[in-house]
Design an enzyme around this catalytic site. Structure first.
Site, PDB file in Angstrom:
ATOM      1  N   LYS A  79      39.932  53.723  55.660  1.00 19.76           N
ATOM      2  CA  LYS A  79      38.920  53.265  56.682  1.00 19.76           C
ATOM      3  C   LYS A  79      37.863  54.391  57.047  1.00 19.76           C
ATOM      4  O   LYS A  79      38.083  55.545  56.520  1.00 19.76           O
ATOM      5  CB  LYS A  79      39.691  53.005  58.211  1.00 19.76           C
ATOM      6  CG  LYS A  79      40.470  54.096  58.810  1.00 19.76           C
ATOM      7  CD  LYS A  79      41.501  53.938  59.864  1.00 19.76           C
ATOM      8  CE  LYS A  79      41.912  55.231  60.326  1.00 19.76           C
ATOM      9  NZ  LYS A  79      43.106  54.943  61.322  1.00 19.76           N
ATOM     10  N   TYR A 137      14.759  74.998  70.806  1.00 22.98           N
ATOM     11  CA  TYR A 137      14.260  74.299  71.984  1.00 22.98           C
ATOM     12  C   TYR A 137      14.888  74.761  73.246  1.00 22.98           C
ATOM     13  O   TYR A 137      16.008  75.406  73.211  1.00 22.98           O
ATOM     14  CB  TYR A 137      14.922  72.742  71.588  1.00 22.98           C
ATOM     15  CG  TYR A 137      14.277  71.971  70.738  1.00 22.98           C
ATOM     16  CD1 TYR A 137      12.745  71.681  71.034  1.00 22.98           C
ATOM     17  CD2 TYR A 137      14.792  71.211  69.932  1.00 22.98           C
ATOM     18  CE1 TYR A 137      12.195  70.820  70.319  1.00 22.98           C
ATOM     19  CE2 TYR A 137      13.972  70.341  68.796  1.00 22.98           C
ATOM     20  CZ  TYR A 137      12.690  70.458  69.027  1.00 22.98           C
ATOM     21  OH  TYR A 137      11.862  69.285  68.212  1.00 22.98           O
TER      22      TYR A 137
HETATM   23  C1  LIG Z   1      44.315  55.827  60.507  1.00 21.09           C
HETATM   24  C2  LIG Z   1      45.933  55.188  60.660  1.00 21.09           C
HETATM   25  C3  LIG Z   1      46.692  56.063  59.537  1.00 21.09           C
HETATM   26  C4  LIG Z   1      46.353  57.293  58.856  1.00 21.09           C
HETATM   27  O1  LIG Z   1      46.544  58.511  59.698  1.00 21.09           O
HETATM   28  P1  LIG Z   1      46.518  59.606  59.190  1.00 21.09           P
HETATM   29  O2  LIG Z   1      47.240  60.604  60.065  1.00 21.09           O
HETATM   30  O3  LIG Z   1      44.919  60.172  58.868  1.00 21.09           O
HETATM   31  O4  LIG Z   1      47.302  59.925  58.127  1.00 21.09           O
HETATM   32  C5  LIG Z   1      47.900  55.440  59.438  1.00 21.09           C
HETATM   33  N1  LIG Z   1      48.111  54.178  60.117  1.00 21.09           N
HETATM   34  C6  LIG Z   1      47.458  53.533  61.133  1.00 21.09           C
HETATM   35  C7  LIG Z   1      47.672  52.631  61.907  1.00 21.09           C
HETATM   36  C8  LIG Z   1      46.196  54.113  61.258  1.00 21.09           C
HETATM   37  O5  LIG Z   1      45.212  53.423  62.211  1.00 21.09           O
END
Ligand SMILES: *Cc1c(COP(=O)(O)O)cnc(C)c1O
Length: 391
Positions: free
Chosen positions: A56, A276
């Site tokens: 993702k 700034y």
């Molecule tokens: C993002 C996510 C993961 C992965 O998590 P990590 O801690 O980055 O390994 C696994 N399961 C779900 C449902 C997620 O949303």
């Protein structure tokens, strides 16, 4: 130039090589060899489970278009994305036998496209289940889906009692090919009672879906104990070197480097101020280098007057506020020959890992990498094989 050895110097050298980096302002170097190493370690640590990849947010900001096919070649067959757009982008990049699961499930109207692109929705609620079943009836085919049960995060997924009710009452569910049954741990890193309770709740439900692949753990869950592994681990941060787990069995390889360049270097007199709102007052005659990265690129504004960069392996403080496209660095103590325009400034590097920079900015490692913007070019290297490739 100071003596630097091994792959680090190799990368800095290549980062500053104009053939690799002529046009771009700054570069995220992603080490595919390190991803491979982390992925293989995960498979070894959970030998009876498959290791799925969570891609993702463009693979946590590292670039899913390059990482997905790479993991596909390593044998990964389970890919997780947030939504349909991310899923469609991956479909043609990985083997057709590999599954793509959409963690957000399905919204009404998206069903035909999900089927067309062979994406598997993880159904999180009664509404999503109804939408998918309606589509299956319309098409007169049972289409695979996953089911997410909420065991303690109160975010996505069926509440436990609702799921039990649905399974008992809904005869249609018996025709639905539930290929994955999952839940998500709330604080896997802590390995505490909460995780055990979630495990207990999940285990009590697994008999409802005897044909499904079972999955409870994200990267950190892998270290909570083998009883958390089930059939499939869902790993993102762990394989990208961004995990917060401090498990001794798993020293993750650093995957990400971030470097930019000096644009200009100037002398600043006592009594002048930098940046700034003149937040930094000059107390000795200083040399200040201005480099191209800023908050518009996802560089944390909180590192103004607080963060550090590295130039040829030497630490130099950021002075003044972080601007939209620029930072200013105190290079008074560095040799002048190290600070000419075009010199590489290391932001995330062996001397300052992504976790170091994130904690200085009071951020998570993946919060930092997902925020790095599109102006930053991604460059893919494999330190092990030393083959540089462009993106
Ligand atoms: C993002 C996510 C993961 C992965 O998590 P990590 O801690 O980055 O390994 C696994 N399961 C779900 C449902 C997620 O949303």
């Amino acid at each position: 130039m100071p003596d630097v050895i091994g792959i680090e110097s190799e990368l800095s050298h290549k980062l500053s090589d104009p053939t690799y980096d002529s046009a771009s302002r700054f570069t995220m170097v992603v080490d595919l060899g390190a991803i491979e190493g982390n992925y293989r370690k995960f498979r070894t640590l959970a030998p009876h489970s498959a290791c799925g990849a969570v891609l993702k947010a463009d693979a946590y900001g590292l670039g899913a278009a390059r990482i997905a096919p790479f993991l596909g070649r390593l044998g990964c067959r389970h890919f997780f994305v947030a939504d349909m757009e991310e899923g469609i982008a991956l479909r043609d990049l990985i083997p057709s036998s590999a599954r793509i699961y959409m963690l957000h499930g399905i919204m009404r109207g998206m069903e035909p496209a999900a089927e067309h692109h062979d994406l598997i929705p993880i159904l999180n609620s009664r509404e999503q289940l109804d939408a998918w079943l309606r589509h299956c009836r319309l098409r007169n085919r049972p289409l695979p889906a996953g089911i997410h049960v909420d065991t303690g995060l109160s975010r996505l997924g069926f509440p436990i009692d609702e799921l039990q009710k649905v399974v008992e009452s809904e005869s249609a569910l018996s025709d639905l090919p539930v290929v994955l049954f999952m839940s998500q741990l709330a604080c896997a890193e802590w390995r505490d009672e909460v995780s055990r309770q979630q495990l207990y709740r999940f285990r009590k439900l697994t008999h409802l879906f005897p044909k499904a692949i079972l999955s409870l753990s994200n990267s950190a869950g892998l270290f909570a104990g083998c009883e958390f592994h089930f059939d499939l681990i869902r790993s993102g941060g762990g394989i990208f070197g961004l995990s917060t787990s401090d498990d001794l069995d798993f020293k993750q390889s650093q995957v990400v480097r971030l470097g930019t360049r000096i644009i200009q270097c100037r002398e600043v007199e006592i009594g002048e101020a930098i940046g700034y709102y003149r937040s930094y007052t000059v107390k000795r005659r200083m040399r200040v280098a201005t480099a191209s990265i800023g908050y518009a690129d996802g560089f944390p504004r909180s590192l103004g007057n607080r963060g550090h960069v590295f130039i040829y392996g030497t630490r130099a403080p950021i002075v003044g506020f972080v601007s939209m496209d620029l930072i200013t660095i105190d290079v008074t103590d560095l040799p002048e020959s190290w600070t000419s325009p075009g010199t590489v400034v290391d932001l995330i590097c062996p001397e300052q890992t992504v976790a170091d920079m994130a904690s200085a900015a009071k951020m998570l490692s993946d919060e930092l990498t997902t925020g790095i913007g599109r102006r930053c070019r991604r460059l893919y290297v494999s330190a092990q094989r030393d083959d540089m490739r462009h993106q």
